[in-house]
Design a protein around this motif. Structure first.
Motif, PDB file in Angstrom:
ATOM      1  N   GLU A 114       0.828  -1.209   0.000  1.00  0.00           N
ATOM      2  CA  GLU A 114       0.000   0.000   0.000  1.00  0.00           C
ATOM      3  C   GLU A 114       0.860   1.255   0.000  1.00  0.00           C
ATOM      4  OE1 GLU A 114      -3.249   0.264   2.712  1.00  0.00           O
ATOM      5  OE2 GLU A 114      -3.851  -1.823   2.431  1.00  0.00           O
ATOM      6  N   ASN A 115       1.944   1.279   0.760  1.00  0.00           N
ATOM      7  CA  ASN A 115       2.801   2.463   0.811  1.00  0.00           C
ATOM      8  C   ASN A 115       3.340   2.817  -0.573  1.00  0.00           C
ATOM      9  OD1 ASN A 115       2.424   2.768   3.537  1.00  0.00           O
ATOM     10  ND2 ASN A 115       4.374   1.864   4.139  1.00  0.00           N
ATOM     11  N   ALA A 116       3.655   1.801  -1.363  1.00  0.00           N
ATOM     12  CA  ALA A 116       4.155   2.060  -2.712  1.00  0.00           C
ATOM     13  C   ALA A 116       3.079   2.710  -3.583  1.00  0.00           C
ATOM     14  CB  ALA A 116       4.636   0.759  -3.347  1.00  0.00           C
ATOM     15  N   LEU A 117       1.840   2.284  -3.398  1.00  0.00           N
ATOM     16  CA  LEU A 117       0.746   2.862  -4.190  1.00  0.00           C
ATOM     17  C   LEU A 117       0.421   4.285  -3.734  1.00  0.00           C
ATOM     18  CD1 LEU A 117      -1.595  -0.258  -4.539  1.00  0.00           C
ATOM     19  CD2 LEU A 117       0.334   0.466  -5.976  1.00  0.00           C
ATOM     20  N   TRP A 118       0.536   4.564  -2.429  1.00  0.00           N
ATOM     21  CA  TRP A 118       0.379   5.932  -1.944  1.00  0.00           C
ATOM     22  C   TRP A 118       1.469   6.834  -2.527  1.00  0.00           C
ATOM     23  CZ3 TRP A 118      -3.524   8.328   0.444  1.00  0.00           C
ATOM     24  CH2 TRP A 118      -4.482   7.559   1.103  1.00  0.00           C
ATOM     25  N   ALA A 119       2.690   6.328  -2.615  1.00  0.00           N
ATOM     26  CA  ALA A 119       3.787   7.130  -3.172  1.00  0.00           C
ATOM     27  C   ALA A 119       3.526   7.465  -4.637  1.00  0.00           C
ATOM     28  CB  ALA A 119       5.115   6.380  -3.015  1.00  0.00           C
ATOM     29  N   ILE A 120       2.971   6.514  -5.376  1.00  0.00           N
ATOM     30  CA  ILE A 120       2.615   6.789  -6.773  1.00  0.00           C
ATOM     31  C   ILE A 120       1.564   7.889  -6.842  1.00  0.00           C
ATOM     32  CG2 ILE A 120       1.411   5.810  -8.777  1.00  0.00           C
ATOM     33  CD1 ILE A 120       2.936   3.193  -8.236  1.00  0.00           C
ATOM     34  N   ALA A 121       0.590   7.858  -5.933  1.00  0.00           N
ATOM     35  CA  ALA A 121      -0.436   8.905  -5.903  1.00  0.00           C
ATOM     36  C   ALA A 121       0.185  10.277  -5.662  1.00  0.00           C
ATOM     37  CB  ALA A 121      -1.476   8.590  -4.834  1.00  0.00           C
ATOM     38  N   THR A 122       1.175  10.343  -4.774  1.00  0.00           N
ATOM     39  CA  THR A 122       1.884  11.606  -4.533  1.00  0.00           C
ATOM     40  C   THR A 122       2.485  12.151  -5.821  1.00  0.00           C
ATOM     41  OG1 THR A 122       2.452  11.219  -2.215  1.00  0.00           O
ATOM     42  CG2 THR A 122       3.958  12.585  -3.445  1.00  0.00           C
ATOM     43  N   ASP A 123       3.184  11.300  -6.542  1.00  0.00           N
ATOM     44  CA  ASP A 123       3.839  11.753  -7.767  1.00  0.00           C
ATOM     45  C   ASP A 123       2.823  12.136  -8.842  1.00  0.00           C
ATOM     46  OD1 ASP A 123       6.271  11.349  -6.553  1.00  0.00           O
ATOM     47  OD2 ASP A 123       6.617   9.396  -7.471  1.00  0.00           O
TER      48      ASP A 123
END
Length: 203
Positions: A114-123
């Motif tokens: 999930e953290n990786a997908l949140w990071a993608i949302a940030t970018d």
């Protein structure tokens, strides 16, 4: 197609099959799901982030967003059918709810963290803001919006390449793990020297 499908595990499983047809099976569900989220997140945050420059903020709720997709499954764009009352704080709360609704089932279906997908949302948020208005204002709005979203969203980061402001990515789309694909020019999984050399043409 309503964006509510992005929170539907059955639809997401079928979407992984779409990704297999597009990219092949050898990459595996984690890579394919991450690549798909990289595209989907950019599209679903676009209406509301772009609207920050117009004064009428578009509602980012899944049931307000219509996805426009090509027949082969590629994401084209999206629109929101509602205006959100309030300002950036209200947008942040609504976007937090939207992302928190989409990311857990997507992570469960494809096996990505999930953290990786949140990071993608940030970018995705940071890039959409940069594409929508002047860089200085985009950087300021990205910070405000990320703070309003809070929760698991990393703070957007930016850097300069020549005279151009670009996103210093917090995420990797994993596209390079697909056969015959290369790393993105801005991929964080390369040395700063390699990244600067590849991005030099943007400066």
């Amino acid at each position: 197609m309503r964006a509510t499908v992005l929170a539907d595990p059955d639809w997401l499983r079928e979407d992984l099959k779409t990704a297999e047809r597009m990219y092949g099976r050898t990459a595996g569900p984690r890579v394919l799901g991450t690549v798909r989220w990289y595209s989907a997140s950019s599209v679903i945050v676009a209406p509301s982030t772009e609207s920050l420059f117009t004064g009428k903020i578009a509602d980012p709720s899944l049931d307000a967003i219509t996805l426009n997709m090509q027949p082969d499954g590629r994401y084209l764009d999206a629109r929101s059918d509602r205006v959100l009352d309030g300002g950036i704080l209200e947008l942040g709360r609504a976007m937090r709810t939207m992302l928190a609704t989409v990311i857990p089932p997507m992570a469960e279906v494809c096996g990505a963290a999930e953290n990786a997908l949140w990071a993608i949302a940030t970018d995705s948020i940071a890039n959409r803001l940069l594409w929508s208005g002047d860089a200085a204002r985009a950087v300021d709005l990205a910070g405000q919006l990320a703070e309003a979203i809070g929760t698991n969203l990393p703070q957007p980061r930016f850097t300069q390449v020549g005279r151009t402001t670009i996103v210093k990515r917090a995420s990797c789309c994993l596209i390079y793990e697909i056969p015959r694909a290369d790393k993105c020019a801005s991929c964080p999984r390369q040395t700063p020297e390699e990244r600067a050399e590849r991005l030099r043409g943007f400066g």
